[in-house]
Write a protein that holds these residues in place. Structure first.
Motif, PDB file in Angstrom:
ATOM      1  N   GLU A   1       1.129  -1.226   0.113  1.00  0.00           N
ATOM      2  CA  GLU A   1      -0.002  -0.477   0.004  1.00  0.00           C
ATOM      3  C   GLU A   1       0.901   1.060  -0.029  1.00  0.00           C
ATOM      4  O   GLU A   1       0.372   1.877  -0.437  1.00  0.00           O
ATOM      5  CB  GLU A   1      -1.086  -0.234   0.797  1.00  0.00           C
ATOM      6  CG  GLU A   1      -2.578  -0.739   0.967  1.00  0.00           C
ATOM      7  CD  GLU A   1      -3.301  -0.457   0.051  1.00  0.00           C
ATOM      8  OE1 GLU A   1      -3.014   0.827  -0.618  1.00  0.00           O
ATOM      9  OE2 GLU A   1      -3.675  -1.483  -1.005  1.00  0.00           O
TER      10      GLU A   1
ATOM     11  N   THR B   1       2.561   1.185  -4.059  1.00  0.00           N
ATOM     12  CA  THR B   1       1.658   2.173  -4.721  1.00  0.00           C
ATOM     13  C   THR B   1       0.584   3.477  -4.301  1.00  0.00           C
ATOM     14  O   THR B   1       0.707   3.978  -4.902  1.00  0.00           O
ATOM     15  CB  THR B   1      -0.116   0.903  -4.334  1.00  0.00           C
ATOM     16  OG1 THR B   1      -0.465   0.892  -3.348  1.00  0.00           O
ATOM     17  CG2 THR B   1       0.035   0.086  -5.441  1.00  0.00           C
TER      18      THR B   1
ATOM     19  N   ARG C   1       0.859   6.623  -6.962  1.00  0.00           N
ATOM     20  CA  ARG C   1      -0.148   7.805  -7.133  1.00  0.00           C
ATOM     21  C   ARG C   1      -0.114   8.782  -6.856  1.00  0.00           C
ATOM     22  O   ARG C   1      -0.560   9.773  -8.000  1.00  0.00           O
ATOM     23  CB  ARG C   1      -1.099   7.240  -5.830  1.00  0.00           C
ATOM     24  CG  ARG C   1      -2.298   5.320  -6.465  1.00  0.00           C
ATOM     25  CD  ARG C   1      -3.339   5.888  -5.053  1.00  0.00           C
ATOM     26  NE  ARG C   1      -3.539   4.532  -4.789  1.00  0.00           N
ATOM     27  CZ  ARG C   1      -3.129   3.645  -4.547  1.00  0.00           C
ATOM     28  NH1 ARG C   1      -2.277   3.710  -2.896  1.00  0.00           N
ATOM     29  NH2 ARG C   1      -3.951   2.129  -4.724  1.00  0.00           N
TER      30      ARG C   1
ATOM     31  N   ASP D   1      -2.760   5.707 -11.724  1.00  0.00           N
ATOM     32  CA  ASP D   1      -3.576   5.415 -10.747  1.00  0.00           C
ATOM     33  C   ASP D   1      -3.976   4.002 -11.143  1.00  0.00           C
ATOM     34  O   ASP D   1      -3.292   3.095 -11.647  1.00  0.00           O
ATOM     35  CB  ASP D   1      -5.531   5.497 -11.709  1.00  0.00           C
ATOM     36  CG  ASP D   1      -7.106   5.201 -10.990  1.00  0.00           C
ATOM     37  OD1 ASP D   1      -6.146   5.070  -9.682  1.00  0.00           O
ATOM     38  OD2 ASP D   1      -7.900   4.915 -11.341  1.00  0.00           O
ATOM     39  N   VAL D   2      -3.799   3.647  -9.563  1.00  0.00           N
ATOM     40  CA  VAL D   2      -2.845   2.154  -9.408  1.00  0.00           C
ATOM     41  C   VAL D   2      -3.716   1.943  -8.080  1.00  0.00           C
ATOM     42  O   VAL D   2      -4.336   2.247  -7.273  1.00  0.00           O
ATOM     43  CB  VAL D   2      -1.819   2.098  -8.103  1.00  0.00           C
ATOM     44  CG1 VAL D   2      -1.399   0.780  -8.038  1.00  0.00           C
ATOM     45  CG2 VAL D   2      -0.595   2.844  -9.127  1.00  0.00           C
ATOM     46  N   ARG D   3      -4.895   0.786  -8.974  1.00  0.00           N
ATOM     47  CA  ARG D   3      -5.813  -0.405  -7.720  1.00  0.00           C
ATOM     48  C   ARG D   3      -4.682  -0.813  -7.632  1.00  0.00           C
ATOM     49  O   ARG D   3      -4.356  -2.314  -8.287  1.00  0.00           O
ATOM     50  CB  ARG D   3      -7.203  -0.568  -9.051  1.00  0.00           C
ATOM     51  CG  ARG D   3      -7.718   0.624  -9.575  1.00  0.00           C
ATOM     52  CD  ARG D   3      -8.704   0.446 -10.634  1.00  0.00           C
ATOM     53  NE  ARG D   3      -9.082   1.351 -11.252  1.00  0.00           N
ATOM     54  CZ  ARG D   3      -9.542   1.574 -12.137  1.00  0.00           C
ATOM     55  NH1 ARG D   3      -9.998   0.065 -13.288  1.00  0.00           N
ATOM     56  NH2 ARG D   3     -10.014   2.911 -13.076  1.00  0.00           N
ATOM     57  N   THR D   4      -4.852  -1.438  -6.162  1.00  0.00           N
ATOM     58  CA  THR D   4      -4.238  -3.299  -5.606  1.00  0.00           C
ATOM     59  C   THR D   4      -5.606  -3.849  -4.531  1.00  0.00           C
ATOM     60  O   THR D   4      -6.400  -3.642  -3.975  1.00  0.00           O
ATOM     61  CB  THR D   4      -3.193  -2.558  -4.364  1.00  0.00           C
ATOM     62  OG1 THR D   4      -2.963  -1.726  -4.836  1.00  0.00           O
ATOM     63  CG2 THR D   4      -2.856  -4.038  -3.549  1.00  0.00           C
ATOM     64  N   THR D   5      -4.992  -5.181  -5.108  1.00  0.00           N
ATOM     65  CA  THR D   5      -5.699  -6.401  -4.541  1.00  0.00           C
ATOM     66  C   THR D   5      -5.178  -7.187  -4.526  1.00  0.00           C
ATOM     67  O   THR D   5      -3.875  -7.908  -4.649  1.00  0.00           O
ATOM     68  CB  THR D   5      -6.587  -6.800  -5.323  1.00  0.00           C
ATOM     69  OG1 THR D   5      -7.798  -6.030  -6.094  1.00  0.00           O
ATOM     70  CG2 THR D   5      -7.898  -8.123  -5.040  1.00  0.00           C
TER      71      THR D   5
ATOM     72  N   THR E   1      -3.220   3.552 -15.647  1.00  0.00           N
ATOM     73  CA  THR E   1      -4.013   3.128 -15.037  1.00  0.00           C
ATOM     74  C   THR E   1      -3.269   1.804 -14.822  1.00  0.00           C
ATOM     75  O   THR E   1      -2.541   1.043 -15.885  1.00  0.00           O
ATOM     76  CB  THR E   1      -5.388   2.951 -14.851  1.00  0.00           C
ATOM     77  OG1 THR E   1      -5.637   3.522 -14.623  1.00  0.00           O
ATOM     78  CG2 THR E   1      -6.456   1.696 -14.013  1.00  0.00           C
TER      79      THR E   1
ATOM     80  N   VAL F   1      -3.194  -2.566 -13.066  1.00  0.00           N
ATOM     81  CA  VAL F   1      -4.227  -2.907 -11.836  1.00  0.00           C
ATOM     82  C   VAL F   1      -2.474  -3.847 -11.164  1.00  0.00           C
ATOM     83  O   VAL F   1      -2.283  -4.573 -11.637  1.00  0.00           O
ATOM     84  CB  VAL F   1      -4.813  -3.563 -11.784  1.00  0.00           C
ATOM     85  CG1 VAL F   1      -5.873  -4.799 -11.113  1.00  0.00           C
ATOM     86  CG2 VAL F   1      -5.762  -2.510 -12.749  1.00  0.00           C
TER      87      VAL F   1
ATOM     88  N   THR G   1      -2.660  -7.132  -8.244  1.00  0.00           N
ATOM     89  CA  THR G   1      -3.067  -8.380  -7.856  1.00  0.00           C
ATOM     90  C   THR G   1      -1.952  -9.043  -6.759  1.00  0.00           C
ATOM     91  O   THR G   1      -1.184  -9.950  -8.051  1.00  0.00           O
ATOM     92  CB  THR G   1      -4.232  -8.801  -8.946  1.00  0.00           C
ATOM     93  OG1 THR G   1      -5.294  -8.032  -9.368  1.00  0.00           O
ATOM     94  CG2 THR G   1      -4.987 -10.261  -7.866  1.00  0.00           C
TER      95      THR G   1
ATOM     96  N   ASP H   1      -1.134  -3.274 -17.177  1.00  0.00           N
ATOM     97  CA  ASP H   1      -1.525  -1.325 -16.870  1.00  0.00           C
ATOM     98  C   ASP H   1      -1.942  -0.630 -18.399  1.00  0.00           C
ATOM     99  O   ASP H   1      -2.456  -2.524 -19.069  1.00  0.00           O
ATOM    100  CB  ASP H   1      -0.138  -0.445 -17.090  1.00  0.00           C
ATOM    101  CG  ASP H   1       1.326  -1.270 -17.874  1.00  0.00           C
ATOM    102  OD1 ASP H   1       0.271  -0.873 -19.069  1.00  0.00           O
ATOM    103  OD2 ASP H   1       1.821  -1.843 -17.994  1.00  0.00           O
TER     104      ASP H   1
END
Length: 387
Positions: free
Chosen positions: A269, A272, A276, A281-285, A320, A322, A324, A338
């Motif tokens: 976190e 990322t 940002r 734009d970073v989406r983390t799972t 963006t 992503v 995971t 990306d």
């Protein structure tokens, strides 16, 4: 200063010869009735004993010479001096010790057969060597040859042990050099990931801020967010650099156990968040099942995400990304995708190679490919990869 081995052997032989000669002369002082035969006998003794000086270079010829001297000496000499017999036995021992076992056995058999033939056929009633003496001589020759062979076997064993020790030392040196090389590569990879990521973000943030300021100058206050982001990125870079260098420093600590840098899945976190701040734009799972990974696996997953985001920020021109992280059986799967412009065909820099090496070092694999709408990096690492 110790005497040379050759000098010691010569001194011992001289003492034995002196004692034997003096004892024989005192015992048989009445047998010297023929000066010619006496001179011939001593000449044969001198030749046979002198030949022993070359026994190591030419063991078989020297043994033959001493045997011929014995065969000529005893029929003509009025004194049965055993010195030549001792010289022949010593030469026979040398032949066996030098590895010529067949030649040693042949010389011993020829000697005994010749002695038996002379005593039984030639001299007949006037025997000089009885059956007991022949039996003792046979045992003597067998013992001399056996001792020589044992000495040869022992020397061969010592040589083999020495060769094994040298081979083990060479292998140890090779392994030490390989370990040092692997450690240097590992540290270089850590430094590349730590510095490359943060400096790239700093570069992107500074470039973006300057670009915005050149287009719409609004005063120095608009640069404050970019400067704060640069400050945070440089602070994180220094922290991770100190942690990485701590691996080297702690080798000399009292406990002597280097530690792994604290980076891991738990810090994704923070990672990322810095991306940002650079405008991505970073989406983390991160699935709950992917928490609590072994340290080496967690570090490898973190570094792969870090290097992937560095490449996205520097090269992809993406908006963006992503990230995971999930469990798949006994493996952890790390996926970064990306929506940038992808990579040129065949493009494979040190970053992708470094990520692949990290995965392979733990028994995993990494895939990096252009998806047509961006770029995909996926690593699969066994959970037992830190063993």
């Amino acid at each position: 200063m110790p005497l040379p081995q050759r000098a010691v052997h010569l001194a011992v032989a001289s003492c034995v010869a002196l004692v034997t000669v003096v004892g024989t002369l005192m015992r048989d002082r009445d047998a010297f009735d023929s000066p010619g035969r006496l001179l011939l006998g001593w000449s044969l003794i001198a030749v046979g004993c002198s030949a022993l000086l070359w026994r190591r270079r030419w063991p078989v010829p020297v043994a033959v010479v001493t045997l011929l001297c014995c065969a000529a000496y005893f029929p003509v000499s009025p004194v049965d001096l055993p010195l030549l017999l001792l010289a022949f036995a010593y030469a026979l021992y040398t032949v066996a010790a030098q590895g010529h076992l067949a030649a040693a056995v042949t010389l011993a058999v020829v000697t005994m057969l010749s002695t038996v033939y002379v005593e039984q056929v030639v001299t007949r009633g006037a025997r000089h060597v009885d059956d007991a003496a022949i039996f003792l001589m046979t045992g003597w020759f067998v013992g001399v040859i056996a001792i020589g062979q044992v000495h040869r076997t022992h020397r061969a064993y010592l040589r083999e042990v020495e060769q094994r020790i040298r081979a083990a030392e060479r292998e140890k040196d090779v392994r030490a050099r390989q370990s040092a090389t692997e450690e240097r590569l590992r540290i270089a990879r850590e430094l590349h990931d730590v510095l490359g990521h943060n400096i790239s973000l700093i570069n992107v943030q500074a470039g973006a801020a300057l670009h915005r300021h050149s287009k719409r100058p609004r005063g120095p206050e608009e640069l404050v967010p970019a400067l704060e982001a640069i400050r945070d990125s440089s602070k994180d870079a220094l922290r991770e650099l100190r942690a990485t260098l701590g691996v080297l420093r702690q080798v000399d600590d009292a406990e002597g156990a280097p530690v792994t840098p604290a980076a891991g899945i738990e810090q994704i976190e923070e990672l990322t968040a810095r991306a940002r701040a650079a405008g991505l734009d970073v989406r983390t799972t991160v699935e709950d099942a992917a928490q609590g990974l072994p340290p080496q696996v967690s570090l490898a997953a973190y570094r792969i995400v870090q290097e992937s985001l560095t490449n996205v920020a520097r090269h992809a021109r993406a908006h963006t990304a992503v990230v995971t992280v999930r469990r798949d059986g006994d493996n952890v799967v790390v996926r970064i995708e990306d929506d940038g412009q992808g990579a040129a065909p065949g493009a494979e820099g040190s970053g992708i190679n470094g990520m692949a090496e990290r995965a392979r070092a733990l028994g995993g694999e990494l895939t990096a490919l252009d998806t047509g709408s961006g770029f995909l990096v996926e690593a699969r690492i066994p959970l037992g990869g830190d063993a």
